[in-house]
Scaffold this motif. Structure first.
Motif, PDB file in Angstrom:
ATOM      1  N   ARG A 197     -33.792 -38.391 -14.248  1.00 41.09           N
ATOM      2  CA  ARG A 197     -33.679 -39.756 -13.742  1.00 41.09           C
ATOM      3  C   ARG A 197     -35.040 -40.449 -13.747  1.00 41.09           C
ATOM      4  O   ARG A 197     -36.064 -39.840 -13.470  1.00 41.09           O
ATOM      5  N   ARG A 201     -32.712 -41.941  -5.923  1.00 44.30           N
ATOM      6  CA  ARG A 201     -32.200 -42.755  -4.826  1.00 44.30           C
ATOM      7  C   ARG A 201     -31.588 -41.856  -3.752  1.00 44.30           C
ATOM      8  O   ARG A 201     -31.337 -40.665  -4.006  1.00 44.30           O
ATOM      9  N   PRO A 202     -31.316 -42.396  -2.554  1.00 42.27           N
ATOM     10  CA  PRO A 202     -30.786 -41.571  -1.460  1.00 42.27           C
ATOM     11  C   PRO A 202     -29.549 -40.765  -1.842  1.00 42.27           C
ATOM     12  O   PRO A 202     -29.453 -39.574  -1.499  1.00 42.27           O
ATOM     13  N   ASP A 203     -28.588 -41.390  -2.560  1.00 44.80           N
ATOM     14  CA  ASP A 203     -27.366 -40.666  -2.926  1.00 44.80           C
ATOM     15  C   ASP A 203     -27.654 -39.443  -3.785  1.00 44.80           C
ATOM     16  O   ASP A 203     -26.891 -38.469  -3.771  1.00 44.80           O
ATOM     17  N   ASP A 204     -28.765 -39.489  -4.545  1.00 43.55           N
ATOM     18  CA  ASP A 204     -29.105 -38.355  -5.408  1.00 43.55           C
ATOM     19  C   ASP A 204     -29.500 -37.119  -4.606  1.00 43.55           C
ATOM     20  O   ASP A 204     -29.521 -36.006  -5.155  1.00 43.55           O
ATOM     21  N   ASN A 206     -27.932 -36.071  -1.797  1.00 41.92           N
ATOM     22  CA  ASN A 206     -26.813 -35.488  -1.067  1.00 41.92           C
ATOM     23  C   ASN A 206     -26.597 -34.030  -1.479  1.00 41.92           C
ATOM     24  O   ASN A 206     -26.329 -33.731  -2.650  1.00 41.92           O
ATOM     25  N   TYR A 230     -29.118 -44.114   5.396  1.00 38.14           N
ATOM     26  CA  TYR A 230     -28.289 -44.083   4.185  1.00 38.14           C
ATOM     27  C   TYR A 230     -27.249 -42.952   4.202  1.00 38.14           C
ATOM     28  O   TYR A 230     -26.643 -42.663   3.182  1.00 38.14           O
ATOM     29  N   ASP A 231     -27.050 -42.375   5.391  1.00 40.01           N
ATOM     30  CA  ASP A 231     -26.037 -41.321   5.568  1.00 40.01           C
ATOM     31  C   ASP A 231     -26.168 -40.209   4.520  1.00 40.01           C
ATOM     32  O   ASP A 231     -25.183 -39.758   3.932  1.00 40.01           O
ATOM     33  N   VAL A 232     -27.415 -39.799   4.265  1.00 43.28           N
ATOM     34  CA  VAL A 232     -27.647 -38.720   3.307  1.00 43.28           C
ATOM     35  C   VAL A 232     -27.201 -37.394   3.920  1.00 43.28           C
ATOM     36  O   VAL A 232     -27.571 -37.063   5.060  1.00 43.28           O
ATOM     37  N   ARG A 233     -26.400 -36.646   3.197  1.00 41.17           N
ATOM     38  CA  ARG A 233     -25.973 -35.313   3.649  1.00 41.17           C
ATOM     39  C   ARG A 233     -27.093 -34.334   3.266  1.00 41.17           C
ATOM     40  O   ARG A 233     -27.070 -33.708   2.197  1.00 41.17           O
ATOM     41  N   SER A 234     -28.068 -34.259   4.127  1.00 40.61           N
ATOM     42  CA  SER A 234     -29.260 -33.473   3.792  1.00 40.61           C
ATOM     43  C   SER A 234     -28.957 -31.981   3.808  1.00 40.61           C
ATOM     44  O   SER A 234     -28.129 -31.502   4.582  1.00 40.61           O
TER      45      SER A 234
END
Length: 321
Positions: A197, A201-204, A206, A230-234
């Motif tokens: 990439r 980004r935040p979604d990346d 998760n 961003y509700d990241v599932r860390s």
């Protein structure tokens, strides 16, 4: 009636112990710390027989049993260990005096005491200081790395001439100036899927194994706030207090992380770096006393620190441009 000299009897009964021999103390300390007489002798550049003689004389002169003989080795007794505690304390004091003498001798050359937060105490400050000293060969530098919260106080009390911090300093007697501001970057192991990439980004992130800073650190708090926003599932697989520790775990393949670009100094060839959006800005400041004694040197060091930061990040940007 005895014709013996009473004065001689008195001197025999109450003879004073010999004055301590510094060489005896040195070999005693070396034996405790190196484990064997031969290694202690090597450390002090004397022969083993000479070392053994000094140790025997130390016990005899002072009436102490400092060692037990066990299978051809000298093992310290309780008295020996207790004496070593006192000797070690004295030698620490001697080293402090030697250090003070060195500082006094160098004061006519110019002296600069720099306080830098632990996060920047590695390759970045080393490169900055080396470049500064190359321009100022007669200046003596002392680099200290206290916690960020203590640096302003040490600047105020002149323990430090200049400090590098992250937080604003609200004190009329301390000057703060910008050092370098840049958004956090995403770093990852070589060959990581996210390396394909252009921007992370935040979604990346998760579920992706993530190496995190302790949330008590400034950077850790910023990253944690972004995860929440961003509700990241860390998927935090390791938490570190030190940026060097964190970056080396990333380089070893444990996971990805978000760091300030200056944290990457020293491992830039061992990781892949990508911009992260939305940006998470993080800036550093220099601070110094308004009436500091070394203002010309302080100004030059601050300029060197800014130039080194800009140059490093410009070079780093070429890897993702």
């Amino acid at each position: 009636m005895s014709n013996r000299n009473p004065t001689a009897l008195y001197s025999q009964s109450y003879s004073m112990p010999r004055a301590l021999n510094l060489r005896q103390i040195e070999i005693f300390k070396a034996l405790i710390e190196h484990g064997t007489v031969s290694r202690a002798a090597e450390a002090l550049y004397i022969s083993q027989p000479a070392a053994s003689k000094l140790l025997m004389q130390l016990e005899k002169d002072n009436g102490l049993k400092l060692f037990d003989r066990y299978k051809g080795r000298l093992v310290p007794t309780a008295q020996g260990l207790r004496l070593h505690e006192e000797v070690a304390r004295i030698f620490v004091g001697v080293r402090q005096v030697e250090s003070a003498i060195g500082l006094i001798k160098r004061e006519d050359q110019g002296r600069l005491v720099v306080g830098v937060i632990p996060a920047l105490s590695g390759a970045y400050i080393q490169r900055t200081t080396m470049s500064f000293l190359k321009r100022n060969p007669n200046v003596y530098c002392w680099i200290k790395s206290p916690s960020s919260q203590w640096i302003p106080e040490y600047v105020l009390t002149r323990v430090l001439d200049i400090g590098i911090v992250t937080a604003r300093v609200e004190n009329p007697f301390i000057v703060t100036e910008p050092l370098f501001e840049h958004p956090l970057l995403c770093i990852m192991p070589l060959g990581h899927p996210l390396a394909e990439r252009k921007v992370v980004r935040p979604d990346d992130l998760n579920g992706v194994p993530f190496v995190a800073f302790n949330t008590e650190t400034y950077t850790g708090q910023k990253v944690s706030a972004m995860f929440d926003a961003y509700d990241v599932r860390s998927n935090v697989v390791l938490t570190a207090d030190s940026n060097s520790t964190l970056c080396h775990f990333v380089a070893a393949g444990l996971g990805v992380s978000l760091v300030h670009p200056l944290f990457i100094a020293g491992v830039e060839k061992q990781v892949v770096v990508r911009p992260f959006e939305p940006t998470i800005p993080l800036d550093f400041l220099v601070c110094f006393g308004r009436d500091a004694r070394n203002l010309p040197l302080i100004s030059e060091f601050a300029a060197e620190a800014r130039m080194m930061a800009t140059s490093f990040v410009d070079d780093l940007a070429k890897s993702w441009s």
